[in-house]
Design a protein around this motif. Structure first.
Motif, mmCIF file in Angstrom:
data_model
loop_
_atom_site.group_PDB
_atom_site.id
_atom_site.type_symbol
_atom_site.label_atom_id
_atom_site.label_comp_id
_atom_site.label_asym_id
_atom_site.label_seq_id
_atom_site.Cartn_x
_atom_site.Cartn_y
_atom_site.Cartn_z
ATOM 1 N N GLY A 106 54.876 63.924 65.100
ATOM 2 C CA GLY A 106 55.358 62.620 64.552
ATOM 3 C C GLY A 106 54.295 61.699 64.344
ATOM 4 O O GLY A 106 53.350 61.569 64.797
ATOM 5 N N LEU A 107 54.572 60.765 63.311
ATOM 6 C CA LEU A 107 53.746 59.392 62.976
ATOM 7 C C LEU A 107 53.271 58.864 64.367
ATOM 8 O O LEU A 107 52.384 58.559 64.635
ATOM 9 N N LEU A 108 54.140 58.703 65.061
ATOM 10 C CA LEU A 108 53.815 57.760 66.534
ATOM 11 C C LEU A 108 52.780 58.466 67.429
ATOM 12 O O LEU A 108 52.035 57.875 68.028
ATOM 13 N N ASP A 109 53.045 59.620 67.565
ATOM 14 C CA ASP A 109 52.153 60.699 68.531
ATOM 15 C C ASP A 109 50.643 60.447 67.940
ATOM 16 O O ASP A 109 49.708 60.401 68.595
ATOM 17 N N ALA A 110 50.709 60.811 66.655
ATOM 18 C CA ALA A 110 49.374 60.635 65.839
ATOM 19 C C ALA A 110 48.806 58.871 66.275
ATOM 20 O O ALA A 110 47.482 58.803 66.053
ATOM 21 N N MET A 111 49.729 58.020 65.831
ATOM 22 C CA MET A 111 49.228 56.771 66.393
ATOM 23 C C MET A 111 48.624 56.588 67.643
ATOM 24 O O MET A 111 47.389 55.834 68.137
ATOM 25 N N LEU A 112 49.390 56.839 68.808
ATOM 26 C CA LEU A 112 49.215 57.005 69.954
ATOM 27 C C LEU A 112 47.925 57.563 70.409
ATOM 28 O O LEU A 112 47.091 57.253 71.253
ATOM 29 N N GLY A 113 47.671 58.465 69.590
ATOM 30 C CA GLY A 113 46.536 59.466 69.652
ATOM 31 C C GLY A 113 45.184 58.703 69.548
ATOM 32 O O GLY A 113 44.255 58.885 69.975
ATOM 33 N N TRP A 114 45.181 57.696 68.823
ATOM 34 C CA TRP A 114 44.138 56.782 68.536
ATOM 35 C C TRP A 114 43.471 56.367 69.621
ATOM 36 O O TRP A 114 42.264 55.703 69.808
ATOM 37 N N PHE A 115 44.537 55.982 70.559
ATOM 38 C CA PHE A 115 44.209 55.133 71.803
ATOM 39 C C PHE A 115 44.311 56.173 72.946
ATOM 40 O O PHE A 115 44.042 55.808 74.189
ATOM 41 N N GLY A 116 43.947 57.375 72.487
ATOM 42 C CA GLY A 116 43.938 58.531 73.754
ATOM 43 C C GLY A 116 45.185 58.542 74.550
ATOM 44 O O GLY A 116 45.193 59.057 75.596
ATOM 45 N N ALA A 117 46.320 58.405 74.191
ATOM 46 C CA ALA A 117 47.587 58.289 74.711
ATOM 47 C C ALA A 117 48.405 59.358 74.215
ATOM 48 O O ALA A 117 48.315 59.737 72.980
ATOM 49 N N ASN A 118 49.272 59.991 74.931
ATOM 50 C CA ASN A 118 50.282 60.957 74.231
ATOM 51 C C ASN A 118 51.593 60.483 74.222
ATOM 52 O O ASN A 118 51.990 59.445 75.147
ATOM 53 N N SER A 119 52.534 60.944 73.438
ATOM 54 C CA SER A 119 53.881 60.403 73.283
ATOM 55 C C SER A 119 54.638 61.155 74.256
ATOM 56 O O SER A 119 54.394 61.951 74.828
ATOM 57 N N PRO A 120 55.553 60.054 75.105
ATOM 58 C CA PRO A 120 56.357 60.954 76.028
ATOM 59 C C PRO A 120 57.584 61.533 74.919
ATOM 60 O O PRO A 120 57.431 61.377 73.718
ATOM 61 N N ALA A 121 58.306 62.353 75.694
ATOM 62 C CA ALA A 121 59.257 63.149 74.808
ATOM 63 C C ALA A 121 60.398 62.124 74.611
ATOM 64 O O ALA A 121 61.531 62.184 75.258
ATOM 65 N N TRP A 122 60.218 61.373 73.571
ATOM 66 C CA TRP A 122 61.021 60.041 73.633
ATOM 67 C C TRP A 122 62.456 60.188 73.740
ATOM 68 O O TRP A 122 63.350 59.669 74.618
ATOM 69 N N LEU A 123 63.144 61.073 72.757
ATOM 70 C CA LEU A 123 64.549 61.088 72.908
ATOM 71 C C LEU A 123 65.120 62.135 73.789
ATOM 72 O O LEU A 123 66.290 62.401 74.118
ATOM 73 N N THR A 124 64.317 63.145 74.417
ATOM 74 C CA THR A 124 64.849 64.082 75.332
ATOM 75 C C THR A 124 64.691 63.448 76.990
ATOM 76 O O THR A 124 65.104 64.130 77.808
#
Lengths: 294, 300
Positions: B140-158
């Motif tokens: 996902g786009l959001l994960d890619a963007m969070l990656g810039w800050f060294g963060a990982n996406s939570p499994a948002w919808l699950t």
């Protein structure tokens, strides 16, 4: 005050020839925020479009790519084959055209009656309309489903269209417009012997065209995107409309084919987006008019 | 205007007939598809019925009692207020901020305004689907963007904790343009002289905002908060497409519950209760707001 702050950004506003000035530091901050807003709002839409043109393998590539390496139209063909989009389009166009058409006719005639006819207990009927405005469609889905089921209208065009055809908001909006028309013109029509229907058709409607166009556009957009009612009023693929139809692309076995799904969502949003870009001023002004002029 | 005589003249009779012709269809449709459902919904909330069998069993208020004792229904009520409260707050605050920004003489502000407003005219279902992809924890786009800050996406919808924030983000994203447009129209309605007078009196930028802009915008803000509540009580398409009310009821709101009970569970009684509550909440909200704002809102 620092000299830098005195440097001004000149801009000619579209309305007049007035030039405005903003201190530089402040202008930089403002443009920065504007860019941020643009990215936050625009990137998701860009992401959809980019994915629709990406090859399947590229979508699941990590790290993600921002520009499709080898733009392809394959996803659009795949989406079109994966679900009966032709049928969805036909259904959406029919229900939107007839639904909005009914709304426009009913709003125009009711607004005329409330604006110019004199009859006993008029205020009472107007109050009824006001009350109807306060009952959202969502609350009535269950009962209306039972009603169309009894009429044998489940999975039919009339089942989708008729329960949503009455219009309170548009009646108010148009009544306001009609009341603001110059009285002399209406009186002149009457003196010339025009009856009510004649006055409505050849004087009131032509004079109110901008308001009618605005209301029509808002109504068309709303009908095109309508989701909950068509979802419960239909149950076969043949009768699904676009917003519900795309859902089918998600339901496929295993992993979702994102490129195909994004192409499908473009099928749904593109017509409205074109209408919006073409008639932006009308739509935005119409929406603001309902809110601000109290 | 009032005609006290009992007899109706011919011309009055003609106008009356014309009225029936012009307004009749509209009112008839309202009768059948708007007012009758309110009565019938209320009745259904007191029966037990599977929507198929010919018998409806009158059970009195027991549907209400059972639902309010049910923890998952409490969750639904909590979700409804969580979703509504946070989205109204965010659309109002962010919308005001964006409107103040775009009210300045900036290059390209009309284009930005169009981009901000565009999602409001697009299908909520399509937008929900696009955002499922954006929230995808791997591609996902959001994960890619969070990656810039060294963060990982939570499994948002699950993930039950993140599903509601995710749905709110999308709802706010879709509807913020509406607030911006309304706020901009409101800002244009504030007389320039008030700002000049304030400036002459030596008011700071903050003071001008606090004592000129905010009071000038209060009717508009009232309108936005009210319509914001009413429309987010009804928000359905985004929730349906993104989460189906899940995971484990985390995004199940009253309108979704109504749909679920009626059209998946075939439980007319519970769906009836949900419809009655939904309508009651909206009505109460409209009235409280109107009364409250009569005193507080400054009408410019």
């Amino acid at each position: 005050m620092a000299i830098a702050e005195d440097v001004t950004i000149l801009r000619t506003s579209s309305s007049g020839g007035r030039a405005s000035r903003l201190p530089l530091r402040y202008a930089l901050l403002s443009y920065g925020l504007m860019l941020l807003a643009l990215l936050a709002m625009g990137l998701p839409m860009y992401w959809m479009v980019a994915a629709a043109f990406k090859e399947n393998s590229e979508i699941y590539q990590i790290p993600v790519t921002w520009v499709p390496h080898a733009p392809t139209l394959e996803n659009f063909g795949r989406a079109w084959r994966a679900a009966p989009f032709g049928r969805y389009y036909l259904n959406t166009i029919i229900t939107t055209a007839l639904g909005s058409g009914a709304e426009i006719v009913l709003a125009t005639t009711s607004a005329y009656a409330f604006a110019f006819l004199r009859f006993p207990k008029k205020e009472w009927f107007f109050l009824l309309l006001l009350a109807a405005l306060m009952v959202p469609d969502q609350v009535t889905i269950l009962t209306n489903y039972l009603t169309i089921a009894r009429l044998g209208w489940v999975d039919t065009y009339q089942g989708i269209i008729v329960p949503g055809a009455a219009v309170a908001y548009g009646t108010f909006l148009l009544r306001q417009t009609f009341l603001s028309l110059p009285r002399e013109v209406l009186d002149a029509a009457r003196v010339d012997g025009a009856g009510h229907l004649r006055t409505l058709w050849s004087v009131v409607i032509p004079l109110s065209r901008p308001a009618l166009v605005t209301f029509g556009l808002i109504s068309i957009v709303a009908k095109w995107n309508n989701f909950l009612w068509p979802l419960v009023a239909t149950n076969t693929q043949e009768m699904r409309v676009l917003p519900i139809g795309i859902y089918r692309l998600l339901d496929q076995e295993g992993t979702t084919q994102w490129g195909t799904v994004m192409a499908g969502t473009i099928f749904v949003v593109l017509p409205v987006l074109i209408v919006f870009l073409w008639a932006q001023k009308h739509i935005v002004e119409g929406i603001a008019a309902g809110a601000v002029k109290g | 205007m009032l005609n006290r005589s009992r007899s109706i003249s011919a011309s009055e009779y003609r106008e009356w007939l014309l009225f029936i012709l012009l307004v009749g269809p509209n009112l008839l449709l309202f009768g059948v598809f708007t007012f009758w459902p309110l009565i019938y919904n209320a009745y259904l909330s007191f029966v037990q019925w599977d929507m198929i069998s010919p018998v409806k069993v009158w059970v009195g208020p027991s549907n209400y009692r059972a639902m309010f004792a049910d923890p998952s229904f409490k969750q639904v009520l909590f979700n409804t207020f969580y979703f509504t409260g946070v989205s109204v707050l965010l659309t109002t605050v962010l919308g005001l901020g964006a409107a103040l920004l775009l009210n300045q003489p900036l290059r390209g502000r009309n284009g930005v305004r169009a981009v901000l407003f565009a999602p409001t005219v697009l299908s909520g279902a399509a937008i929900g689907i696009v955002w499922i992809y954006i929230f995808d924890p791997r591609y996902g786009l959001l994960d890619a963007m969070l990656g810039w800050f060294g963060a990982n996406s939570p499994a948002w919808l699950t993930n039950p904790r993140w599903a509601m924030p995710a749905v709110i983000i999308v709802y706010v994203w879709k509807n913020i343009g509406y607030s911006v447009v309304i706020f901009l129209a409101g800002l244009q309605g504030i007389p320039r002289e008030l700002y000049e007078a304030a400036r002459v009196d030596g008011a700071s930028a903050w003071q001008r905002f606090r004592y000129v802009t905010l009071p000038g915008l209060s009717p508009v803000m009232f309108f936005l908060v009210l319509t914001g509540f009413l429309s987010s009580f009804q928000a359905f398409d985004i929730i349906k497409t993104m989460t189906d009310g899940g995971p484990v009821d985390a995004t199940n709101t009253l309108i979704y519950y109504l749909y679920e009970q009626g059209f998946i569970g075939f439980n007319a009684g519970r769906a009836g209760v949900a419809a009655v509550l939904l309508f009651g909440m909206m009505l109460a909200f409209t009235m409280v707001q109107m009364r409250y704002t009569e005193r507080r809102v400054t009408y410019a």
